[in-house]
Design a protein around this motif. Structure first.
Motif, mmCIF file in Angstrom:
data_model
loop_
_atom_site.group_PDB
_atom_site.id
_atom_site.type_symbol
_atom_site.label_atom_id
_atom_site.label_comp_id
_atom_site.label_asym_id
_atom_site.label_seq_id
_atom_site.Cartn_x
_atom_site.Cartn_y
_atom_site.Cartn_z
ATOM 1 N N ARG A 142 0.823 -1.221 0.000
ATOM 2 C CA ARG A 142 0.000 0.000 0.000
ATOM 3 C C ARG A 142 0.852 1.263 0.000
ATOM 4 N NH1 ARG A 142 -4.089 -2.527 -0.877
ATOM 5 N NH2 ARG A 142 -4.721 -4.293 0.379
ATOM 6 N N LYS A 143 2.141 1.118 0.197
ATOM 7 C CA LYS A 143 3.011 2.298 0.179
ATOM 8 C C LYS A 143 3.181 2.815 -1.255
ATOM 9 C CE LYS A 143 5.244 1.277 4.454
ATOM 10 N NZ LYS A 143 6.276 0.456 5.068
ATOM 11 N N ALA A 144 3.554 4.100 -1.374
ATOM 12 C CA ALA A 144 3.545 4.750 -2.684
ATOM 13 C C ALA A 144 4.529 4.115 -3.666
ATOM 14 C CB ALA A 144 3.864 6.221 -2.505
ATOM 15 N N MET A 145 5.716 3.810 -3.226
ATOM 16 C CA MET A 145 6.772 3.390 -4.154
ATOM 17 C C MET A 145 6.885 1.866 -4.187
ATOM 18 S SD MET A 145 9.502 5.136 -5.608
ATOM 19 C CE MET A 145 11.152 4.803 -6.143
ATOM 20 N N ARG A 146 6.390 1.271 -5.241
ATOM 21 C CA ARG A 146 6.466 -0.192 -5.360
ATOM 22 C C ARG A 146 7.738 -0.582 -6.097
ATOM 23 N NH1 ARG A 146 1.182 -3.388 -6.613
ATOM 24 N NH2 ARG A 146 -0.066 -2.804 -4.828
ATOM 25 N N PRO A 147 8.414 -1.656 -5.685
ATOM 26 C CA PRO A 147 9.565 -2.105 -6.459
ATOM 27 C C PRO A 147 9.126 -2.616 -7.840
ATOM 28 C CG PRO A 147 9.102 -3.631 -4.657
ATOM 29 C CD PRO A 147 8.171 -2.473 -4.491
ATOM 30 N N SER A 148 10.034 -2.529 -8.785
ATOM 31 C CA SER A 148 9.762 -3.009 -10.147
ATOM 32 C C SER A 148 9.876 -4.541 -10.188
ATOM 33 C CB SER A 148 10.808 -2.442 -11.121
ATOM 34 O OG SER A 148 10.943 -1.055 -10.986
ATOM 35 N N LEU A 149 9.217 -5.133 -11.177
ATOM 36 C CA LEU A 149 9.464 -6.551 -11.458
ATOM 37 C C LEU A 149 9.333 -6.752 -12.971
ATOM 38 C CD1 LEU A 149 9.820 -9.343 -9.648
ATOM 39 C CD2 LEU A 149 7.819 -9.900 -10.983
ATOM 40 N N VAL A 150 10.429 -7.156 -13.588
ATOM 41 C CA VAL A 150 10.377 -7.354 -15.042
ATOM 42 C C VAL A 150 9.708 -8.688 -15.377
ATOM 43 C CG1 VAL A 150 12.362 -5.920 -15.639
ATOM 44 C CG2 VAL A 150 12.730 -8.316 -15.048
ATOM 45 N N TYR A 151 8.974 -8.681 -16.501
ATOM 46 C CA TYR A 151 8.386 -9.917 -16.998
ATOM 47 C C TYR A 151 8.398 -9.840 -18.520
ATOM 48 C CZ TYR A 151 4.018 -7.347 -17.864
ATOM 49 O OH TYR A 151 3.083 -6.453 -18.340
ATOM 50 N N CYS A 152 8.308 -10.995 -19.168
ATOM 51 C CA CYS A 152 8.293 -10.989 -20.637
ATOM 52 C C CYS A 152 7.529 -12.209 -21.142
ATOM 53 C CB CYS A 152 9.714 -10.946 -21.201
ATOM 54 S SG CYS A 152 10.776 -12.294 -20.691
ATOM 55 N N GLY A 153 7.026 -12.077 -22.367
ATOM 56 C CA GLY A 153 6.252 -13.173 -22.956
ATOM 57 C C GLY A 153 5.758 -12.775 -24.325
ATOM 58 N N ASP A 154 5.234 -13.754 -25.066
ATOM 59 C CA ASP A 154 4.822 -13.493 -26.445
ATOM 60 C C ASP A 154 3.316 -13.346 -26.610
ATOM 61 O OD1 ASP A 154 7.431 -13.547 -27.370
ATOM 62 O OD2 ASP A 154 7.389 -15.725 -27.716
ATOM 63 N N ASP A 155 2.542 -13.630 -25.556
ATOM 64 C CA ASP A 155 1.085 -13.640 -25.693
ATOM 65 C C ASP A 155 0.508 -12.555 -24.781
ATOM 66 O OD1 ASP A 155 -1.519 -15.148 -26.349
ATOM 67 O OD2 ASP A 155 -1.508 -15.081 -24.161
ATOM 68 N N SER A 156 -0.201 -11.587 -25.402
ATOM 69 C CA SER A 156 -0.594 -10.411 -24.610
ATOM 70 C C SER A 156 -1.598 -10.742 -23.518
ATOM 71 C CB SER A 156 -1.105 -9.294 -25.515
ATOM 72 O OG SER A 156 -2.117 -9.783 -26.325
ATOM 73 N N SER A 157 -2.541 -11.659 -23.771
ATOM 74 C CA SER A 157 -3.535 -11.916 -22.716
ATOM 75 C C SER A 157 -2.886 -12.637 -21.528
ATOM 76 C CB SER A 157 -4.740 -12.688 -23.254
ATOM 77 O OG SER A 157 -4.345 -13.935 -23.711
ATOM 78 N N SER A 158 -1.943 -13.526 -21.789
ATOM 79 C CA SER A 158 -1.290 -14.183 -20.645
ATOM 80 C C SER A 158 -0.366 -13.211 -19.915
ATOM 81 C CB SER A 158 -0.553 -15.445 -21.075
ATOM 82 O OG SER A 158 0.263 -15.183 -22.162
ATOM 83 N N LYS A 159 0.166 -12.241 -20.644
ATOM 84 C CA LYS A 159 0.976 -11.222 -19.961
ATOM 85 C C LYS A 159 0.108 -10.362 -19.051
ATOM 86 C CE LYS A 159 4.546 -9.279 -22.177
ATOM 87 N NZ LYS A 159 5.319 -8.674 -23.296
ATOM 88 N N ARG A 160 -1.140 -10.121 -19.464
ATOM 89 C CA ARG A 160 -2.044 -9.350 -18.577
ATOM 90 C C ARG A 160 -2.303 -10.123 -17.288
ATOM 91 N NH1 ARG A 160 -4.330 -7.500 -23.367
ATOM 92 N NH2 ARG A 160 -5.870 -9.151 -23.494
ATOM 93 N N VAL A 161 -2.492 -11.429 -17.412
ATOM 94 C CA VAL A 161 -2.702 -12.272 -16.221
ATOM 95 C C VAL A 161 -1.477 -12.202 -15.311
ATOM 96 C CG1 VAL A 161 -2.975 -14.674 -15.442
ATOM 97 C CG2 VAL A 161 -4.301 -13.835 -17.396
ATOM 98 N N ALA A 162 -0.293 -12.341 -15.906
ATOM 99 C CA ALA A 162 0.947 -12.286 -15.112
ATOM 100 C C ALA A 162 1.098 -10.926 -14.443
ATOM 101 C CB ALA A 162 2.150 -12.585 -16.004
ATOM 102 N N ALA A 163 0.788 -9.857 -15.200
ATOM 103 C CA ALA A 163 0.935 -8.507 -14.628
ATOM 104 C C ALA A 163 0.008 -8.328 -13.426
ATOM 105 C CB ALA A 163 0.645 -7.457 -15.694
ATOM 106 N N GLN A 164 -1.188 -8.916 -13.522
ATOM 107 C CA GLN A 164 -2.116 -8.817 -12.378
ATOM 108 C C GLN A 164 -1.537 -9.520 -11.152
ATOM 109 O OE1 GLN A 164 -5.039 -7.001 -12.259
ATOM 110 N NE2 GLN A 164 -4.651 -7.402 -10.102
ATOM 111 N N VAL A 169 1.103 -9.123 -5.758
ATOM 112 C CA VAL A 169 2.179 -9.382 -4.785
ATOM 113 C C VAL A 169 2.718 -8.060 -4.238
ATOM 114 C CG1 VAL A 169 4.470 -10.427 -4.464
ATOM 115 C CG2 VAL A 169 2.772 -11.582 -5.867
ATOM 116 N N GLY A 170 2.575 -6.976 -5.025
ATOM 117 C CA GLY A 170 3.028 -5.679 -4.517
ATOM 118 C C GLY A 170 4.099 -5.023 -5.355
ATOM 119 N N PHE A 171 4.403 -5.623 -6.507
ATOM 120 C CA PHE A 171 5.396 -5.045 -7.413
ATOM 121 C C PHE A 171 4.710 -4.176 -8.475
ATOM 122 C CE2 PHE A 171 7.476 -9.036 -6.072
ATOM 123 C CZ PHE A 171 8.739 -8.578 -5.735
#
Ligand SMILES: NC(=O)c1ccc[n+]([C@@H]2O[C@H](COP(=O)([O-])OP(=O)(O)OC[C@H]3O[C@@H](n4cnc5c(N)ncnc54)[C@H](OP(=O)(O)O)[C@@H]3O)[C@@H](O)[C@H]2O)c1
Length: 214
Positions: A142-164, A169-171
Protein backbone atom coordinates in the motif's frame (compact mmCIF):
# COMPACT_ATOMS: atom_id res chain seq x y z
CA UNK A 1 -8.41 -16.31 -10.25
CA UNK A 2 -7.47 -19.97 -9.76
CA UNK A 3 -3.72 -20.38 -9.50
CA UNK A 4 -2.00 -23.75 -9.58
CA UNK A 5 1.44 -24.01 -8.05
CA UNK A 6 3.87 -26.52 -9.58
CA UNK A 7 6.74 -26.57 -7.11
CA UNK A 8 5.88 -25.50 -3.57
CA UNK A 9 9.34 -24.59 -2.30
CA UNK A 10 10.86 -21.22 -1.48
CA UNK A 11 9.30 -19.42 -4.44
CA UNK A 12 6.14 -21.46 -5.03
CA UNK A 13 5.32 -21.76 -1.33
CA UNK A 14 5.68 -18.03 -0.70
CA UNK A 15 4.08 -16.80 -3.91
CA UNK A 16 1.19 -19.25 -3.50
CA UNK A 17 0.67 -18.02 0.06
CA UNK A 18 0.63 -14.41 -1.11
CA UNK A 19 -1.72 -15.18 -4.00
CA UNK A 20 -4.14 -16.84 -1.56
CA UNK A 21 -3.90 -13.92 0.87
CA UNK A 22 -4.59 -11.58 -2.06
CA UNK A 23 -7.85 -13.46 -2.68
CA UNK A 24 -6.97 -16.05 -5.32
CA UNK A 25 -7.83 -19.76 -5.14
CA UNK A 26 -4.58 -21.66 -4.89
CA UNK A 27 -3.65 -25.32 -5.27
CA UNK A 28 -0.18 -26.18 -3.95
CA UNK A 29 1.48 -29.14 -5.63
CA UNK A 30 4.82 -30.80 -6.22
CA UNK A 31 6.79 -31.12 -2.99
CA UNK A 32 8.36 -34.17 -1.48
CA UNK A 33 5.78 -34.40 1.27
CA UNK A 34 2.03 -34.22 1.27
CA UNK A 35 2.26 -32.84 4.80
CA UNK A 36 4.12 -29.75 3.52
CA UNK A 37 1.48 -29.04 0.89
CA UNK A 38 -1.27 -29.36 3.50
CA UNK A 39 0.49 -27.02 5.95
CA UNK A 40 1.18 -24.44 3.26
CA UNK A 41 -2.49 -24.45 2.25
CA UNK A 42 -3.72 -24.28 5.86
CA UNK A 43 -1.30 -21.50 6.82
CA UNK A 44 -2.49 -19.17 4.05
CA UNK A 45 -5.83 -18.82 5.90
CA UNK A 46 -7.22 -18.18 2.43
CA UNK A 47 -8.77 -20.32 -0.31
CA UNK A 48 -5.95 -22.81 -0.74
CA UNK A 49 -5.63 -26.57 -0.85
CA UNK A 50 -3.00 -29.22 -1.49
CA UNK A 51 -3.21 -31.21 -4.71
CA UNK A 52 -1.42 -33.26 -7.31
CA UNK A 53 0.24 -31.50 -10.27
CA UNK A 54 -2.71 -32.29 -12.58
CA UNK A 55 -5.14 -31.02 -9.95
CA UNK A 56 -3.10 -27.81 -9.65
CA UNK A 57 -2.85 -27.29 -13.40
CA UNK A 58 -6.03 -28.48 -15.03
CA UNK A 59 -8.57 -26.03 -13.57
CA UNK A 60 -6.14 -23.14 -13.20
CA UNK A 61 -6.39 -19.75 -14.87
CA UNK A 62 -2.65 -19.41 -14.26
CA UNK A 63 0.00 -21.95 -13.33
CA UNK A 64 3.16 -20.91 -11.50
CA UNK A 65 6.11 -23.09 -12.47
CA UNK A 66 8.64 -22.92 -9.63
CA UNK A 67 10.93 -25.93 -9.72
CA UNK A 68 14.64 -26.42 -10.15
CA UNK A 69 15.64 -26.74 -13.82
CA UNK A 70 16.49 -30.41 -13.26
CA UNK A 71 12.85 -31.10 -12.25
CA UNK A 72 11.15 -29.38 -15.21
CA UNK A 73 10.63 -32.50 -17.32
CA UNK A 74 9.31 -34.48 -14.36
CA UNK A 75 6.83 -31.85 -13.20
CA UNK A 76 5.58 -31.20 -16.75
CA UNK A 77 5.08 -34.93 -17.29
CA UNK A 78 3.12 -35.18 -14.05
CA UNK A 79 1.02 -32.08 -14.78
CA UNK A 80 -0.38 -33.47 -18.03
CA UNK A 81 -1.75 -31.48 -20.95
CA UNK A 82 -1.03 -27.77 -20.50
CA UNK A 83 -2.35 -26.66 -23.90
CA UNK A 84 -3.75 -23.13 -23.73
CA UNK A 85 -2.69 -22.66 -20.11
CA UNK A 86 -1.04 -19.50 -18.87
CA UNK A 87 2.26 -20.69 -17.42
CA UNK A 88 4.10 -18.12 -15.33
CA UNK A 89 7.61 -19.45 -14.87
CA UNK A 90 10.07 -18.22 -12.29
CA UNK A 91 12.36 -21.18 -12.92
CA UNK A 92 15.90 -20.32 -13.94
CA UNK A 93 17.93 -22.72 -16.11
CA UNK A 94 20.58 -23.39 -13.45
CA UNK A 95 23.04 -26.26 -13.23
CA UNK A 96 22.74 -28.77 -10.40
CA UNK A 97 24.74 -26.77 -7.90
CA UNK A 98 23.07 -23.47 -8.83
CA UNK A 99 26.31 -21.79 -9.85
CA UNK A 100 25.69 -21.22 -13.58
CA UNK A 101 23.02 -20.83 -16.20
CA UNK A 102 23.00 -23.89 -18.47
CA UNK A 103 21.06 -21.98 -21.15
CA UNK A 104 22.04 -18.42 -22.04
CA UNK A 105 22.97 -15.91 -24.72
CA UNK A 106 21.40 -17.64 -27.75
CA UNK A 107 18.37 -18.93 -25.84
CA UNK A 108 16.82 -18.77 -22.37
CA UNK A 109 15.15 -21.13 -19.94
CA UNK A 110 11.80 -19.59 -20.83
CA UNK A 111 12.31 -20.24 -24.56
CA UNK A 112 13.48 -23.80 -23.89
CA UNK A 113 10.37 -24.30 -21.78
CA UNK A 114 8.17 -23.26 -24.71
CA UNK A 115 9.81 -25.99 -26.81
CA UNK A 116 8.65 -28.51 -24.20
CA UNK A 117 5.08 -27.14 -23.97
CA UNK A 118 4.52 -25.33 -27.29
CA UNK A 119 0.75 -25.04 -26.85
CA UNK A 120 0.99 -23.34 -23.45
CA UNK A 121 1.24 -19.55 -23.08
CA UNK A 122 4.48 -18.95 -21.21
CA UNK A 123 5.35 -15.77 -19.34
CA UNK A 124 8.64 -15.34 -17.50
CA UNK A 125 8.19 -13.48 -14.20
CA UNK A 126 9.20 -13.39 -10.54
CA UNK A 127 12.65 -14.89 -11.30
CA UNK A 128 14.55 -11.62 -10.78
CA UNK A 129 13.88 -11.30 -7.04
CA UNK A 130 14.92 -13.52 -4.14
CA UNK A 131 12.18 -15.37 -2.30
CA UNK A 132 13.23 -13.64 0.91
CA UNK A 133 11.85 -10.30 -0.28
CA UNK A 134 8.38 -11.48 -1.29
CA UNK A 135 6.50 -11.17 2.01
CA UNK A 136 8.12 -7.77 2.66
CA UNK A 137 6.99 -6.49 -0.73
CA UNK A 138 3.48 -7.80 -0.09
CA UNK A 139 3.30 -6.16 3.32
CA UNK A 140 4.47 -2.83 1.86
CA UNK A 141 2.14 -2.93 -1.14
CA UNK A 142 0.00 0.00 0.00
CA UNK A 143 3.01 2.30 0.18
CA UNK A 144 3.54 4.75 -2.68
CA UNK A 145 6.77 3.39 -4.15
CA UNK A 146 6.47 -0.19 -5.36
CA UNK A 147 9.57 -2.11 -6.46
CA UNK A 148 9.76 -3.01 -10.15
CA UNK A 149 9.46 -6.55 -11.46
CA UNK A 150 10.38 -7.35 -15.04
CA UNK A 151 8.39 -9.92 -17.00
CA UNK A 152 8.29 -10.99 -20.64
CA UNK A 153 6.25 -13.17 -22.96
CA UNK A 154 4.82 -13.49 -26.44
CA UNK A 155 1.08 -13.64 -25.69
CA UNK A 156 -0.59 -10.41 -24.61
CA UNK A 157 -3.53 -11.92 -22.72
CA UNK A 158 -1.29 -14.18 -20.65
CA UNK A 159 0.98 -11.22 -19.96
CA UNK A 160 -2.04 -9.35 -18.58
CA UNK A 161 -2.70 -12.27 -16.22
CA UNK A 162 0.95 -12.29 -15.11
CA UNK A 163 0.94 -8.51 -14.63
CA UNK A 164 -2.12 -8.82 -12.38
CA UNK A 165 -0.39 -11.43 -10.23
CA UNK A 166 2.74 -9.27 -10.09
CA UNK A 167 0.62 -6.31 -8.91
CA UNK A 168 -1.16 -8.50 -6.36
CA UNK A 169 2.18 -9.38 -4.79
CA UNK A 170 3.03 -5.68 -4.52
CA UNK A 171 5.40 -5.04 -7.41
CA UNK A 172 5.12 -2.60 -10.29
CA UNK A 173 5.13 -4.85 -13.39
CA UNK A 174 7.64 -3.80 -16.06
CA UNK A 175 6.86 -5.33 -19.45
CA UNK A 176 10.27 -6.14 -20.91
CA UNK A 177 8.86 -7.37 -24.24
CA UNK A 178 8.76 -10.77 -25.96
CA UNK A 179 9.86 -14.02 -24.38
CA UNK A 180 13.31 -13.90 -25.98
CA UNK A 181 14.07 -10.99 -23.62
CA UNK A 182 14.38 -13.72 -20.96
CA UNK A 183 17.92 -14.00 -22.41
CA UNK A 184 18.54 -10.73 -20.55
CA UNK A 185 16.26 -11.13 -17.52
CA UNK A 186 17.63 -14.55 -16.54
CA UNK A 187 21.27 -13.39 -16.21
CA UNK A 188 19.96 -10.24 -14.49
CA UNK A 189 18.38 -12.56 -11.91
CA UNK A 190 21.86 -13.87 -11.12
CA UNK A 191 23.07 -10.32 -10.54
CA UNK A 192 20.20 -9.71 -8.12
CA UNK A 193 21.03 -13.02 -6.44
CA UNK A 194 24.67 -12.00 -6.13
CA UNK A 195 23.71 -8.72 -4.45
CA UNK A 196 21.13 -10.44 -2.27
CA UNK A 197 23.23 -13.35 -1.04
CA UNK A 198 26.79 -12.03 -1.25
CA UNK A 199 26.23 -8.30 -0.76
CA UNK A 200 25.87 -6.41 2.46
CA UNK A 201 22.46 -6.02 4.03
CA UNK A 202 20.81 -9.40 3.54
CA UNK A 203 18.70 -11.08 0.89
CA UNK A 204 15.48 -9.06 1.30
CA UNK A 205 16.34 -7.18 -1.88
CA UNK A 206 14.16 -5.73 -4.65
CA UNK A 207 14.91 -3.16 -7.36
CA UNK A 208 13.43 -0.05 -8.92
CA UNK A 209 13.72 1.28 -12.46
CA UNK A 210 13.26 4.99 -12.76
CA UNK A 211 13.18 7.07 -15.91
CA UNK A 212 14.52 10.61 -15.58
CA UNK A 213 12.98 13.08 -17.98
CA UNK A 214 14.03 16.68 -18.54
N1 LIG B 1 14.69 -19.18 -4.29
C1 LIG B 1 14.79 -18.03 -4.92
O1 LIG B 1 15.00 -16.97 -4.29
C2 LIG B 1 14.64 -17.95 -6.40
C3 LIG B 1 14.62 -16.69 -7.02
C4 LIG B 1 14.44 -16.59 -8.39
C5 LIG B 1 14.24 -17.74 -9.15
N2 LIG B 1 14.28 -18.96 -8.54
C6 LIG B 1 14.04 -20.15 -9.38
O2 LIG B 1 12.76 -20.64 -9.04
C7 LIG B 1 12.75 -22.07 -9.13
C8 LIG B 1 12.31 -22.63 -7.78
O3 LIG B 1 13.27 -22.25 -6.82
P1 LIG B 1 13.03 -22.51 -5.27
O4 LIG B 1 14.14 -21.83 -4.58
O5 LIG B 1 11.61 -22.24 -4.91
O6 LIG B 1 13.30 -24.08 -5.21
P2 LIG B 1 12.94 -25.09 -4.03
O7 LIG B 1 12.76 -24.34 -2.76
O8 LIG B 1 13.92 -26.18 -4.10
O9 LIG B 1 11.50 -25.63 -4.48
C9 LIG B 1 11.31 -26.59 -5.46
C10 LIG B 1 10.08 -27.41 -5.15
O10 LIG B 1 10.18 -28.60 -5.92
C11 LIG B 1 9.96 -29.71 -5.06
N3 LIG B 1 10.67 -30.91 -5.51
C12 LIG B 1 11.99 -31.05 -5.76
N4 LIG B 1 12.26 -32.31 -6.13
C13 LIG B 1 11.09 -32.97 -6.09
C14 LIG B 1 10.71 -34.30 -6.37
N5 LIG B 1 11.59 -35.23 -6.75
N6 LIG B 1 9.41 -34.63 -6.25
C15 LIG B 1 8.49 -33.71 -5.87
N7 LIG B 1 8.79 -32.43 -5.58
C16 LIG B 1 10.08 -32.07 -5.71
C17 LIG B 1 10.52 -29.26 -3.73
O11 LIG B 1 10.00 -30.11 -2.71
P3 LIG B 1 10.30 -29.84 -1.14
O12 LIG B 1 9.43 -28.66 -0.79
O13 LIG B 1 9.88 -31.07 -0.50
O14 LIG B 1 11.76 -29.51 -1.06
C18 LIG B 1 10.02 -27.84 -3.67
O15 LIG B 1 8.69 -27.78 -3.22
C19 LIG B 1 14.15 -22.49 -9.51
O16 LIG B 1 14.20 -22.72 -10.90
C20 LIG B 1 15.02 -21.29 -9.14
O17 LIG B 1 16.15 -21.18 -9.97
C21 LIG B 1 14.45 -19.08 -7.19
Amino acid sequence: MRVGILGSGLMGGKLGTIFARAGHEVVFSYARSEHKLKSLARDTKGKAKPGTPPEAAQEADAVLLAVHWSRIDDVLKQAGDLSGKVIVTCSLPMNDDNTELVVAHTSSGAEELVKKIPKARVVSAFNTVPSEVLFGVYEAKRKAMRPSLVYCGDDSSSKRVAAQLIRDVGFDPVDAGPLRIARYTEPFALLVGQLAYEGKGGPELAYWFKRFRK
